[in-house]
Design an enzyme around this catalytic site. Structure first.
Site, mmCIF file in Angstrom:
data_model
loop_
_atom_site.group_PDB
_atom_site.id
_atom_site.type_symbol
_atom_site.label_atom_id
_atom_site.label_comp_id
_atom_site.label_asym_id
_atom_site.label_seq_id
_atom_site.Cartn_x
_atom_site.Cartn_y
_atom_site.Cartn_z
ATOM 1 N N ARG A 16 0.110 -6.940 11.254
ATOM 2 C CA ARG A 16 -0.059 -7.337 9.974
ATOM 3 C C ARG A 16 1.268 -8.191 9.809
ATOM 4 O O ARG A 16 2.426 -7.888 9.895
ATOM 5 C CB ARG A 16 0.005 -6.296 8.897
ATOM 6 C CG ARG A 16 -0.146 -6.752 7.465
ATOM 7 C CD ARG A 16 -0.111 -5.779 6.607
ATOM 8 N NE ARG A 16 0.099 -6.260 5.273
ATOM 9 C CZ ARG A 16 1.159 -6.072 4.205
ATOM 10 N NH1 ARG A 16 2.024 -5.236 4.727
ATOM 11 N NH2 ARG A 16 1.234 -6.648 3.136
ATOM 12 N N HIS A 39 3.413 -13.052 0.656
ATOM 13 C CA HIS A 39 4.531 -11.802 0.721
ATOM 14 C C HIS A 39 5.827 -12.529 0.206
ATOM 15 O O HIS A 39 6.738 -12.561 0.893
ATOM 16 C CB HIS A 39 4.661 -11.354 2.076
ATOM 17 C CG HIS A 39 5.141 -10.094 2.348
ATOM 18 N ND1 HIS A 39 4.938 -8.982 3.257
ATOM 19 C CD2 HIS A 39 6.432 -9.558 1.711
ATOM 20 C CE1 HIS A 39 5.565 -7.983 3.213
ATOM 21 N NE2 HIS A 39 6.710 -8.290 2.292
ATOM 22 N N GLU A 48 2.115 -6.270 -2.681
ATOM 23 C CA GLU A 48 3.083 -5.665 -3.742
ATOM 24 C C GLU A 48 3.551 -6.421 -4.804
ATOM 25 O O GLU A 48 4.489 -6.825 -5.098
ATOM 26 C CB GLU A 48 4.174 -5.152 -3.044
ATOM 27 C CG GLU A 48 4.123 -4.231 -1.820
ATOM 28 C CD GLU A 48 5.416 -3.704 -1.277
ATOM 29 O OE1 GLU A 48 5.623 -2.818 -0.575
ATOM 30 O OE2 GLU A 48 6.735 -4.282 -1.448
ATOM 31 N N ASN A 94 1.290 0.778 0.366
ATOM 32 C CA ASN A 94 2.391 0.856 1.090
ATOM 33 C C ASN A 94 3.278 2.076 0.440
ATOM 34 O O ASN A 94 3.435 2.184 -0.829
ATOM 35 C CB ASN A 94 3.472 -0.508 0.807
ATOM 36 C CG ASN A 94 2.742 -1.801 1.542
ATOM 37 O OD1 ASN A 94 1.883 -1.849 2.364
ATOM 38 N ND2 ASN A 94 3.032 -2.791 1.216
ATOM 39 N N TYR A 146 6.825 4.451 1.000
ATOM 40 C CA TYR A 146 8.212 4.633 1.335
ATOM 41 C C TYR A 146 8.725 6.000 0.690
ATOM 42 O O TYR A 146 9.371 6.606 1.354
ATOM 43 C CB TYR A 146 9.226 3.442 1.155
ATOM 44 C CG TYR A 146 8.780 2.223 1.885
ATOM 45 C CD1 TYR A 146 9.240 1.993 2.976
ATOM 46 C CD2 TYR A 146 8.044 1.265 1.206
ATOM 47 C CE1 TYR A 146 8.956 0.997 3.731
ATOM 48 C CE2 TYR A 146 7.647 0.039 2.084
ATOM 49 C CZ TYR A 146 7.906 0.136 3.249
ATOM 50 O OH TYR A 146 7.700 -1.120 3.985
ATOM 51 N N GLU A 165 2.267 -0.435 5.102
ATOM 52 C CA GLU A 165 3.577 -0.385 5.057
ATOM 53 C C GLU A 165 4.089 1.034 4.974
ATOM 54 O O GLU A 165 3.664 1.891 4.129
ATOM 55 C CB GLU A 165 4.412 -1.183 4.346
ATOM 56 C CG GLU A 165 4.371 -2.754 4.731
ATOM 57 C CD GLU A 165 5.210 -3.523 3.541
ATOM 58 O OE1 GLU A 165 6.194 -2.859 3.279
ATOM 59 O OE2 GLU A 165 4.980 -4.746 3.273
#
Length: 467
Positions: free
Chosen positions: A78, A122, A167, A292, A294, A351
């Site tokens: 990606r 991005h 995002e 994504n 985290y 991600e």
């Protein structure tokens, strides 16, 4: 010992990067500047004044980087396209040399058995468009659709999985509300306008793809599940505000055609009345959503701008170099929440990764990063748990293939499974790269065993809103 996990047939294993973070040569071969070229060259905006002028020099070393992916056994990659490399003024004139770069990259990926997942945006808006108002200008929907159409015509078919935005929450929270990211604005009034226009641009780019393309297109959002710090009603209300602001602000309009009601409370009189017809543009049929993940946030009420909420640090938790709690259960909870809220739309984890204190220099050709290995093991188990619970997860793109420019943090944080020496630009796979390579080649079987978070820690799983 954990049982051997079984991932679905066709589950796609890969890594992820972003153009400005790795490419370098931002003005080469006729490219125009982006807001990140401008932002990073503004004194005081990045750690140590770091810029993306060289980054990982992927613009010149792309063939070697693809060979490295092949060596590691990656099935997918990606990446994002630099808008101003292809359209130096953002619209109009096409820079063929810039477009050819991505065409060669796609061909090389395919020649090495690696499927490209292409992200249109991005975070690196052409500076020429920022000068025209950027995401605050309603014309941005047309700009973005024109840009997307250039790439669709050139690459669709070779590229079969497309992403509009990466995002949008970070773009607006960092770029328009708090000023920590490009373009560096600080305005409670601008943030919702930029968010809404980003979603209009997303819808316009999907419409353009349906007219030109023949494969799949989706949206990528970052989700940070919010858990209440206590049973107090004020904390529950703070969780609801934080959850709506970060996790629902973009998915609700894209998939449900409306905003969550809490955003009116968050922004107050700065929240506009949106034209009803805008939601017909925003809510386009999608083929998948990328998530994504985290970390999580344990949240309590507080007098903080703009949410009247704050995160509570957990005393018994492991934190990454970026101050994010390692909490793999949050990934399972997030994927389950998505299915309950938005239905059975296919999902990719687009991600997931961590920055840990890796060495600046490589000694004896090895980089030991045991914390990242266990991070990956526990989070991939968390993905598997969601699949077992019925979530249609189609793939996992690890962040990141290599150490890179971490935006305003410059080169001070390392997320890569491949170490980059920023003086020599030499690439060295870390232990985590070898571990992930084994996971990929075994289709997940290498996740069995180990002493990661999933085995060594007992936690109370708190409820996300709606659970």
């Amino acid at each position: 010992m954990n049982p051997t996990p079984k991932f679905p047939d066709g589950f796609l294993w890969g890594t992820a990067t972003a153009a400005h973070q790795i490419e370098g040569s931002p003005l080469a071969d006729g490219a125009g500047p982006s807001i990140w070229t401008r932002f990073a060259h503004t004194p005081g905006m990045t750690v140590n004044g770091d810029t993306g002028d060289i980054a990982c020099d992927h613009y010149r070393r792309w063939k070697d980087d693809v060979a490295l992916m092949r060596e590691l056994g990656m099935q997918a990659y990606r990446f994002s396209v630099s808008w101003s490399r292809v359209l130096p003024e953002g619209v109009g004139r096409i820079n063929q040399k810039g477009l050819d770069f991505y065409s060669r990259l796609v061909d090389e990926l395919l020649a090495n058995g690696i499927e490209p997942l292409l992200t249109l945006y991005h975070w690196d808006l052409p500076a020429a468009l920022d000068d025209r108002g950027g995401w605050l200008n309603r014309d941005c929907a047309d700009w973005f659709a024109e840009y997307g159409s250039v790439l669709y015509r050139a690459l669709d078919g070779r590229v079969k999985k497309w992403v509009t935005l990466n995002e949008p929450w970070v773009i607006t929270d960092g770029g328009y509300l708090h000023g920590a990211l490009a373009p560096g604005h600080r305005s409670k009034y601008e943030a919702p306008i930029a968010s809404h226009n980003l979603m209009r641009a997303h819808g316009a780019a999907v419409q353009a793809y349906r007219a030109i393309g023949a494969h799949q297109i989706g949206l990528v959002v970052n989700i940070e599940p919010k858990y209440p710090a206590s049973d107090l009603a004020d904390d529950a209300a703070a969780v609801a505000r934080a959850h709506a602001y970060m996790n629902e602000q973009y998915l609700h309009p894209a998939l449900l055609g409306r905003y969550p009601g809490e955003l009116q409370e968050v922004f107050g009189h700065a929240w506009p009345e949106w034209p009803v017809g805008d939601f017909d543009l925003i809510r386009q049929p999608l083929d998948f959503v990328g998530i994504n993940y985290y970390t999580r946030s344990v949240t309590r009420a507080a007098e903080t701008y703009p949410l009247n909420a704050e995160a509570v640090r957990q005393d018994d938790a492991l934190y990454t170099e970026t101050g994010w709690e390692v909490f793999p259960q949050g990934l399972t909870d997030t994927l389950l929440w998505f299915k309950r809220t938005y239905g059975d739309l296919p999902v990719y984890v687009t991600e997931n990764g961590a920055a840990f204190p890796d060495p600046e220099r490589v000694e004896n050709g090895v980089v030991h990063d045991p914390l990242r290995v266990e991070y990956l093991r526990s989070h991939l188990r968390a993905v598997h748990a969601a699949i077992e619970a019925g979530v249609d997860v189609r793939g996992y793109m690890l962040w990141s293939l290599m150490d890179n420019m971490e935006w305003s943090l410059g080169y001070s944080k390392r997320f890569g499974i491949v170490h980059v020496d920023y003086d020599t630009l030499e690439r060295t796979p870390k232990d985590s790269a070898r571990f992930y390579s084994r996971v990929v080649s075994s289709h997940g079987a290498a996740l069995a065993g180990g002493d990661g978070d999933a085995e060594g820690t007992t936690r109370t799983i708190l409820a996300l809103p709606g659970q």
